[in-house]
Design an enzyme around this catalytic site. Sequence first.
Site, mmCIF file in Angstrom:
data_model
loop_
_atom_site.group_PDB
_atom_site.id
_atom_site.type_symbol
_atom_site.label_atom_id
_atom_site.label_comp_id
_atom_site.label_asym_id
_atom_site.label_seq_id
_atom_site.Cartn_x
_atom_site.Cartn_y
_atom_site.Cartn_z
ATOM 1 C CG ASP A 355 -1.886 1.173 1.190
ATOM 2 O OD1 ASP A 355 -2.872 1.094 0.441
ATOM 3 O OD2 ASP A 355 -1.660 2.176 1.901
ATOM 4 C CD GLU A 357 -1.382 6.306 3.135
ATOM 5 O OE1 GLU A 357 -2.074 7.186 2.571
ATOM 6 O OE2 GLU A 357 -1.863 5.262 3.600
ATOM 7 C CG HIS A 499 -6.639 6.756 5.341
ATOM 8 N ND1 HIS A 499 -6.774 6.399 4.021
ATOM 9 C CD2 HIS A 499 -7.891 7.002 5.802
ATOM 10 C CE1 HIS A 499 -8.062 6.446 3.697
ATOM 11 N NE2 HIS A 499 -8.757 6.802 4.753
ATOM 12 C CG ASP A 504 -4.176 1.392 4.965
ATOM 13 O OD1 ASP A 504 -4.577 1.315 6.146
ATOM 14 O OD2 ASP A 504 -4.446 2.338 4.220
#
Length: 524
Positions: A355, A357, A499, A504
């Site tokens: 994952d 960001e 988040h 995640d």
Amino acid sequence: MDRTNEYLREIRAIDGLKNAVLEGICVYKRQKIAEFSLITDRSFTKFDENDAMEITQKYLPAEFSAKVKITKRLVDEELLQECIFSFVTDTFPAAAAFLKQRDVKVEIVGGVANFYFEVATDEKSLFDTGKVLDAVCAHLSSRYCGRFMGNVRVVEKARDQSILLEDTSEKEETFVSEIRTFPIEDYKKIDGADSVPSEAVYVADMGCMDGDFAVCGAITFIEEKKYVKQDKKTGQDVEKTRYSVSISDGSGMLRCTYFPKKATEEKIKELQSGDYIVIIGANEEFNGHPSFKAGKINLGHPPKDFTPKAKESKPVPKYYHTVFPEPYVDYKQAGFFDVAEKPAALKGKTVVVFDLETTGLVSQPSMGKMDKIIEVGAVKLVDGEICEKFATFVACPDRLSQKIIDLTGIHDEDLIGAPTVDKVMADFFKFTEGAILVGHNVNFDYGFIRYYGKDNGYIFSNPSLDTVTLAQQELAGVGLANYKLNTIAEYYGFDFNHHRAFEDAATTAKIFVELIKKRGSLPL
């Protein structure tokens, strides 16, 4: 008093649980069981356990059965040092880059555990904002009984020679990427050229070119635009024409501006989408990046049935250089996967669940200016067992928007000292070697990985699976409101900090294992 404090007040009335801490709650919805994990620093009896079970049952819905797990855990300086270092490494990788376990000092005085980070002067700002210290105290308080206080000590630190010395016995070879070309056929002059080009450079490779070169492809967009320019001789404003042109050769798309000559303007006007052209020009630096300046446009096309040759990737690095994978330990739901049966479909398979960001939602160049990766989180599964973690912040040249700060909790100061994206991509390429890539809405994150990987010479071609699609197929009849990550995690009873990339990714991995277990096969 909130329900948690009310619960702990009753629990702490039990003699053996006088200083108890609630470490976590694990809910098994299908079995209708809620397991409360309590930590105590005192000896406890079977009667204490029974009393804790009765109290816990009072705080649960009638259809749920209580289960209480009590662990005696005494504060130990060496144990605290290891726990603090592990937590900072997981949660604040930018700060941890300057920290070794020996730089964490712990002193227990009068029932209070005092811990200190010994850092150099220029590293102090990463630790003394209060954010790191408060987070460590909160983490320790959730795992151990007692009081905790943190501080920062500035010390002179010698440079670690083990980091500076290279292993000269087995250095990695320098990789020179091939600049791909193809022959130009049926070349016809419109604007002319000093010499007739025989080969065109792939659009995907043109950023590496110096001097004049040719690109060739089909027009995907062409638009005539008028503008006014002052004539240097007369000083009068004169209307001029320029063209915005986009072409594609199958390896990439080039957008450029072309200024025609009077003698060729009428022929340029006849060009339309679908026509093949040859553009001769050169790269110029613009805002620190190469920008193509079109000089001449002529006719010409690739060979019949031309298929772009695949870009050769840099080899998988022999060593990790910046982001070093670590063993995976799930502190929040420890033991869950120790007893859970692994899906047979994952035997003999390596899977990396990841994952990101990012600074925004633009994950493809065709959508506009690419957004930046600011955090990468991943876990590796071998035979269905989560065994390794990969987590890092990524340096970002742009200031983070308030929207991204609010969404992720990541601030600009968290990225100070973080590795640049080229270094992260090299290590992530090694981490994912031979693995199936899995993500929640995987195409979004994979778009960033492919773009920044390719931009730094690493071609990610791993097969991928999407847990959104899998959940839509396997959980269609269970009544979920939607297929968002937090919704599916709640269904399975997985608690996590949404988040944040690593949290995640770890939660997605657990969901993936459950979905494959239900499906009974890999959809590849």
